[in-house]
Design a protein around this motif. Structure first.
Motif, PDB file in Angstrom:
ATOM      1  N   ASP A   1       8.222 -37.831  23.515  1.00  0.00           N
ATOM      2  CA  ASP A   1       8.913 -38.626  22.502  1.00  0.00           C
ATOM      3  C   ASP A   1       9.547 -39.869  23.130  1.00  0.00           C
ATOM      4  N   ARG A   2      10.103 -39.715  24.322  1.00  0.00           N
ATOM      5  CA  ARG A   2      10.695 -40.878  25.022  1.00  0.00           C
ATOM      6  C   ARG A   2       9.625 -41.900  25.382  1.00  0.00           C
ATOM      7  N   LEU A   3       8.517 -41.422  25.958  1.00  0.00           N
ATOM      8  CA  LEU A   3       7.465 -42.343  26.402  1.00  0.00           C
ATOM      9  C   LEU A   3       6.795 -43.037  25.218  1.00  0.00           C
ATOM     10  N   ALA A   4       6.689 -42.325  24.092  1.00  0.00           N
ATOM     11  CA  ALA A   4       5.986 -42.874  22.930  1.00  0.00           C
ATOM     12  C   ALA A   4       6.782 -43.999  22.275  1.00  0.00           C
ATOM     13  N   ALA A   5       8.048 -44.133  22.623  1.00  0.00           N
ATOM     14  CA  ALA A   5       8.866 -45.206  22.049  1.00  0.00           C
ATOM     15  C   ALA A   5       8.435 -46.584  22.556  1.00  0.00           C
ATOM     16  N   THR A   6       7.700 -46.628  23.674  1.00  0.00           N
ATOM     17  CA  THR A   6       7.188 -47.896  24.204  1.00  0.00           C
ATOM     18  C   THR A   6       5.694 -48.008  23.896  1.00  0.00           C
ATOM     19  N   ALA A   7       5.297 -49.087  23.225  1.00  0.00           N
ATOM     20  CA  ALA A   7       3.865 -49.281  22.934  1.00  0.00           C
ATOM     21  C   ALA A   7       3.148 -49.786  24.179  1.00  0.00           C
ATOM     22  N   ARG A   8       1.987 -49.180  24.470  1.00  0.00           N
ATOM     23  CA  ARG A   8       1.182 -49.614  25.627  1.00  0.00           C
ATOM     24  C   ARG A   8      -0.280 -49.642  25.213  1.00  0.00           C
ATOM     25  N   PRO A   9      -1.064 -50.581  25.789  1.00  0.00           N
ATOM     26  CA  PRO A   9      -2.486 -50.625  25.471  1.00  0.00           C
ATOM     27  C   PRO A   9      -3.185 -49.326  25.881  1.00  0.00           C
ATOM     28  N   ARG A  10      -4.033 -48.830  24.975  1.00  0.00           N
ATOM     29  CA  ARG A  10      -4.844 -47.632  25.243  1.00  0.00           C
ATOM     30  C   ARG A  10      -4.025 -46.395  25.585  1.00  0.00           C
ATOM     31  N   VAL A  11      -2.797 -46.329  25.054  1.00  0.00           N
ATOM     32  CA  VAL A  11      -1.982 -45.120  25.218  1.00  0.00           C
ATOM     33  C   VAL A  11      -1.491 -44.705  23.839  1.00  0.00           C
ATOM     34  N   GLU A  12      -1.841 -43.473  23.457  1.00  0.00           N
ATOM     35  CA  GLU A  12      -1.394 -42.936  22.175  1.00  0.00           C
ATOM     36  C   GLU A  12      -1.114 -41.450  22.402  1.00  0.00           C
ATOM     37  N   LEU A  13       0.171 -41.108  22.486  1.00  0.00           N
ATOM     38  CA  LEU A  13       0.533 -39.780  23.006  1.00  0.00           C
ATOM     39  C   LEU A  13       0.600 -38.734  21.904  1.00  0.00           C
ATOM     40  N   ARG A  14      -0.563 -38.415  21.318  1.00  0.00           N
ATOM     41  CA  ARG A  14      -0.522 -37.452  20.206  1.00  0.00           C
ATOM     42  C   ARG A  14      -0.697 -36.009  20.662  1.00  0.00           C
ATOM     43  N   GLU A  15      -1.299 -35.781  21.806  1.00  0.00           N
ATOM     44  CA  GLU A  15      -1.578 -34.396  22.215  1.00  0.00           C
ATOM     45  C   GLU A  15      -0.550 -33.882  23.231  1.00  0.00           C
ATOM     46  N   LEU A  16      -0.182 -32.612  23.062  1.00  0.00           N
ATOM     47  CA  LEU A  16       0.618 -31.903  24.073  1.00  0.00           C
ATOM     48  C   LEU A  16      -0.166 -30.659  24.448  1.00  0.00           C
ATOM     49  N   SER A  17      -0.735 -30.639  25.670  1.00  0.00           N
ATOM     50  CA  SER A  17      -1.528 -29.515  26.147  1.00  0.00           C
ATOM     51  C   SER A  17      -0.626 -28.623  26.980  1.00  0.00           C
ATOM     52  N   MET A  18      -0.203 -27.513  26.380  1.00  0.00           N
ATOM     53  CA  MET A  18       0.730 -26.623  27.089  1.00  0.00           C
ATOM     54  C   MET A  18       0.661 -25.229  26.484  1.00  0.00           C
ATOM     55  N   GLY A  19       0.838 -24.198  27.365  1.00  0.00           N
ATOM     56  CA  GLY A  19       0.793 -22.813  26.931  1.00  0.00           C
ATOM     57  C   GLY A  19      -0.491 -22.146  27.379  1.00  0.00           C
ATOM     58  N   MET A  20      -0.342 -20.933  27.962  1.00  0.00           N
ATOM     59  CA  MET A  20      -1.478 -20.152  28.439  1.00  0.00           C
ATOM     60  C   MET A  20      -1.359 -18.728  27.852  1.00  0.00           C
ATOM     61  N   SER A  21      -2.154 -17.774  28.383  1.00  0.00           N
ATOM     62  CA  SER A  21      -2.207 -16.440  27.770  1.00  0.00           C
ATOM     63  C   SER A  21      -0.829 -15.814  27.545  1.00  0.00           C
ATOM     64  N   ASP A  22       0.066 -15.953  28.530  1.00  0.00           N
ATOM     65  CA  ASP A  22       1.340 -15.236  28.447  1.00  0.00           C
ATOM     66  C   ASP A  22       2.422 -15.964  27.656  1.00  0.00           C
ATOM     67  N   ASP A  23       2.214 -17.236  27.384  1.00  0.00           N
ATOM     68  CA  ASP A  23       3.342 -17.986  26.813  1.00  0.00           C
ATOM     69  C   ASP A  23       2.933 -18.983  25.726  1.00  0.00           C
ATOM     70  N   PHE A  24       1.723 -18.829  25.160  1.00  0.00           N
ATOM     71  CA  PHE A  24       1.290 -19.880  24.229  1.00  0.00           C
ATOM     72  C   PHE A  24       2.087 -19.890  22.933  1.00  0.00           C
ATOM     73  N   GLU A  25       2.673 -18.727  22.553  1.00  0.00           N
ATOM     74  CA  GLU A  25       3.471 -18.746  21.319  1.00  0.00           C
ATOM     75  C   GLU A  25       4.678 -19.675  21.458  1.00  0.00           C
ATOM     76  N   SER A  26       5.381 -19.579  22.581  1.00  0.00           N
ATOM     77  CA  SER A  26       6.556 -20.453  22.720  1.00  0.00           C
ATOM     78  C   SER A  26       6.113 -21.914  22.849  1.00  0.00           C
ATOM     79  N   ALA A  27       4.952 -22.156  23.444  1.00  0.00           N
ATOM     80  CA  ALA A  27       4.437 -23.533  23.520  1.00  0.00           C
ATOM     81  C   ALA A  27       4.179 -24.083  22.110  1.00  0.00           C
ATOM     82  N   ILE A  28       3.565 -23.261  21.261  1.00  0.00           N
ATOM     83  CA  ILE A  28       3.307 -23.702  19.877  1.00  0.00           C
ATOM     84  C   ILE A  28       4.627 -23.988  19.164  1.00  0.00           C
TER      85      ILE A  28
END
Ligand SMILES: *Cc1c(COP(=O)(O)O)cnc(C)c1O
Length: 226
Positions: free
Chosen positions: A180-207
């Protein structure tokens, strides 16, 4: 084996749906089945049972599986460490989650131009253990600025692997806050829509903390062969 994979995949889908319900309204969540060291037949079974996205950690293994599973509708992800001499196996074939240094952008862009494509990537953020992969949060803005000089590479989000020790959830919350902090600055070819986080043991809290992509291996495929 393929019944086991289908049953585990359906259990993961149920856990995902429950976590999405707890989270409430928000972005769609993509399940990435992590196939590292799993035989192509296990991945094929998961795809036949409804898996659409597959992640791999090793460039040559991805190259081989692209060939072995060529007939199946799979969106591929690369989630392992990047070496510049192996980018040729990845560009144009997979969403790359693990860009963590500016030196990779020029070779990525050059390969993407050759392949006639624009390569989408995430940058990997290291939130805890300095000896591991990933750019430190305080250096992330500088790395995003470097996309201005890489005309055929686009940053579409952030990825993290939390430290093995301790609760993961604060790290997931920290990744979202950083985004959210980084997305406040517009940059060419940067659009921070995805958050890739969470694995077998912790994906619920990541969601619950806003993940849009979860990377799940053992909960779908069982223990890795080695
Ligand atoms: C292996 C791996 C996963 C999947 O881990 P599981 O605990 O088997 O779900 C996710 N992300 C990365 C980067 C990995 O290397």
């Amino acid at each position: 084996v393929s019944e086991d994979v289908a049953a585990r995949l359906s259990a993961v889908h149920e856990r995902m749906q429950a976590a999405i319900a707890r989270r409430g309204p928000g972005p769609a969540v993509t399940l990435i089945g992590v196939g590292k060291r799993q035989p192509p037949a296990a991945i094929a079974a998961a795809v036949r049972a409804g898996l659409s996205d597959v992640g791999e950690n090793y460039a040559q293994e991805l190259r081989d599986k692209l060939r072995e599973l060529a007939g199946l509708p799979i969106r591929w992800h690369f989630i392992g460490g990047l070496q510049s001499n192996k980018l040729k196996y990845l560009v144009g074939h997979a969403l790359i989650h693990t860009v963590d240094r500016a030196e990779l952008l020029e070779p990525l862009s050059r390969r993407a131009v050759t392949a006639g494509t624009v390569q989408d990537v995430l940058i990997e953020i290291n939130l805890g253990e300095p000896q591991k992969a990933g750019v430190a949060p305080e250096r992330a803005a500088e790395l995003l600025d470097a996309f201005a000089g890489a005309p055929a590479v686009r940053c579409v989000g952030l990825m993290t692997i939390p430290p093995a020790e301790g609760p993961a959830r604060p790290h997931f919350a920290a990744l979202r806050a950083l985004r959210d902090r980084l997305a406040a600055t517009a940059r060419p070819r940067v659009e921070l829509r995805e958050l890739s986080m969470g694995m077998s043991d912790d994906f619920e809290s990541a969601i619950e903390e806003g993940a849009t992509m979860i990377r799940v291996g053992t909960a779908i495929f069982g223990a890795r062969p080695w």
